[in-house]
Design a protein around this motif. Structure first.
Motif, PDB file in Angstrom:
ATOM      1  N   THR A 100      -1.703   5.136   1.327  1.00  0.00           N
ATOM      2  CA  THR A 100      -1.687   5.592   2.697  1.00  0.00           C
ATOM      3  C   THR A 100      -0.400   6.682   2.895  1.00  0.00           C
ATOM      4  O   THR A 100      -0.516   8.018   3.598  1.00  0.00           O
ATOM      5  CB  THR A 100      -1.477   4.842   3.866  1.00  0.00           C
ATOM      6  N   ASP A 102       0.854  -1.225  -0.115  1.00  0.00           N
ATOM      7  CA  ASP A 102       0.110   0.015  -0.106  1.00  0.00           C
ATOM      8  C   ASP A 102       0.851   1.067   0.111  1.00  0.00           C
ATOM      9  O   ASP A 102       1.530   1.615   0.925  1.00  0.00           O
ATOM     10  CB  ASP A 102      -0.786   0.050   1.359  1.00  0.00           C
ATOM     11  N   ARG A 132      -1.025   9.921   0.876  1.00  0.00           N
ATOM     12  CA  ARG A 132      -2.130  10.758   1.662  1.00  0.00           C
ATOM     13  C   ARG A 132      -1.685  11.423   3.034  1.00  0.00           C
ATOM     14  O   ARG A 132      -2.099  12.417   3.233  1.00  0.00           O
ATOM     15  CB  ARG A 132      -3.287  10.007   1.845  1.00  0.00           C
ATOM     16  N   GLU A 133      -0.443  10.784   3.439  1.00  0.00           N
ATOM     17  CA  GLU A 133      -0.049  11.538   4.632  1.00  0.00           C
ATOM     18  C   GLU A 133       1.065  12.418   4.208  1.00  0.00           C
ATOM     19  O   GLU A 133       1.647  12.991   5.015  1.00  0.00           O
ATOM     20  CB  GLU A 133       0.575  10.479   5.510  1.00  0.00           C
TER      21      GLU A 133
END
Length: 333
Positions: free
Chosen positions: A293, A290, A296-297
């Motif tokens: 994540t 992934d 998006r951080e």
């Protein structure tokens, strides 16, 4: 950038969407697949961030896929941005070609340098049967538009399936009068695309590339044409595993991609990213990492770490494993 088996990995394939304006029988069921939600799909700015980080660790070539990448809103601006990222040398696309006539000028101006167009038959009725929704003339117009715009190379990808009884010589002859590079790809059931998933195709429908090469030459001789010979100066630039041949004095080439009969894993140079932000070290493996994540951080270090972890997980070979839990439209063609 080297993987644990000493291969140089400098090629990133990114699926922009799982949506498509076709419903090809080997890619998805007739009703389509359950589309990913807007929040699941990587945002355009996240894809740009991903490419920037990937370029920093050695990625030089990017291919945009789908689904159908041209149905993704913002695709022209995306091409423009990633072609400007330091370290990126080439941006290409795999498409069914339908939207190219209206978009090709903007895409070329944005920096798209090459295109692969999927076309599995030259028979209009069979084309509609395979795609369920498409028209042959629309994809042919896309090929014409790409050539007219001066993209180089323009490649045509044809999946060879025995029960389709395709006219392989006619396909190959497309390479004679125009700088088209026709590539035949061995049919491989990925994501349960074999006979139990509606195609009616099974292992017996795989045509090994060596057999297909002989079929084309036999039909060429019968038609009074010369046989294919190893490609010379007309061989297209590219980053993939195709072996190229040509008819004498042809402007293009005929290529063969052999994932089953001639494993090219030792030459693998790529990572794949699905539309929902999973990095896949190998097409034939369901192992995924992934990266969404981390994107998006806003954590570029974490993005880099995910890419390097996926790099380290690349297998030496797919060891005759064919088929994954995802459809090709979900993985990225």
């Amino acid at each position: 950038m080297k993987d644990s088996h000493g291969r140089t990995i400098d090629y990133l394939r990114i699926s922009l969407t799982d949506r498509c304006n076709f419903r090809c029988v080997y890619c998805m069921p007739e009703e389509g697949v359950c589309a990913m939600s807007h929040d699941e799909i990587l945002r355009i700015e996240e894809i740009e961030q991903l490419v920037a980080v990937a370029a920093g660790i050695g990625i030089r070539s990017v291919r945009l896929t789908g689904g159908e990448p041209l149905v993704r809103k913002g695709v022209v601006d995306l091409v423009d941005t990633i072609t400007g990222i330091e370290g990126i040398e080439n941006v290409s696309m795999t498409t069914n070609g339908v939207l190219l006539p209206r978009m090709i000028d903007d895409l070329k101006a944005a920096g798209l340098s090459r295109v692969n167009i999927s076309l599995d038959t030259l028979d209009a009725d069979q084309f509609h049967e395979i795609t369920r929704t498409g028209r042959l003339e629309d994809t042919l117009a896309g090929i014409d538009a790409a050539l007219a715009a001066g993209l180089n190379p323009v490649k045509v990808n044809a999946v060879a399936v025995r029960s389709l009884n395709q006219d392989f010589l006619e396909f190959a002859k497309l390479s004679i009068d125009r700088p088209l590079h026709v590539r035949f790809i061995e049919y491989m059931p990925v994501g349960d695309t074999s006979e139990d998933a509606g195609t009616g195709w099974g292992k017996e429908d795989v045509i090994p590339s060596e057999e297909l090469f002989d079929i084309i030459n036999e039909r060429a001789r019968a038609a009074g044409l010369p046989e294919l010979r190893p490609a010379g100066a007309t061989k297209p630039l590219g980053w993939g595993p195709a072996r190229y041949f040509e008819f004498p004095d042809a402007l293009g080439t005929v290529g063969f991609i052999s994932p089953l009969s001639r494993h090219f894993c030792s030459e693998c140079n790529r990572l794949r990213v699905t539309a929902d932000g999973k990095v896949r070290p190998c097409l034939f493996s369901d192992t995924e990492y992934d990266v969404r994540t981390a994107l998006r951080e806003g954590d570029d270090v974490a993005v880099r770490d995910v890419l390097l972890t996926a790099l380290g997980a690349k297998p030496d070979d797919h060891h005759d494993k064919v088929g994954t839990d995802r459809k090709m439209s979900q993985i990225g063609g």
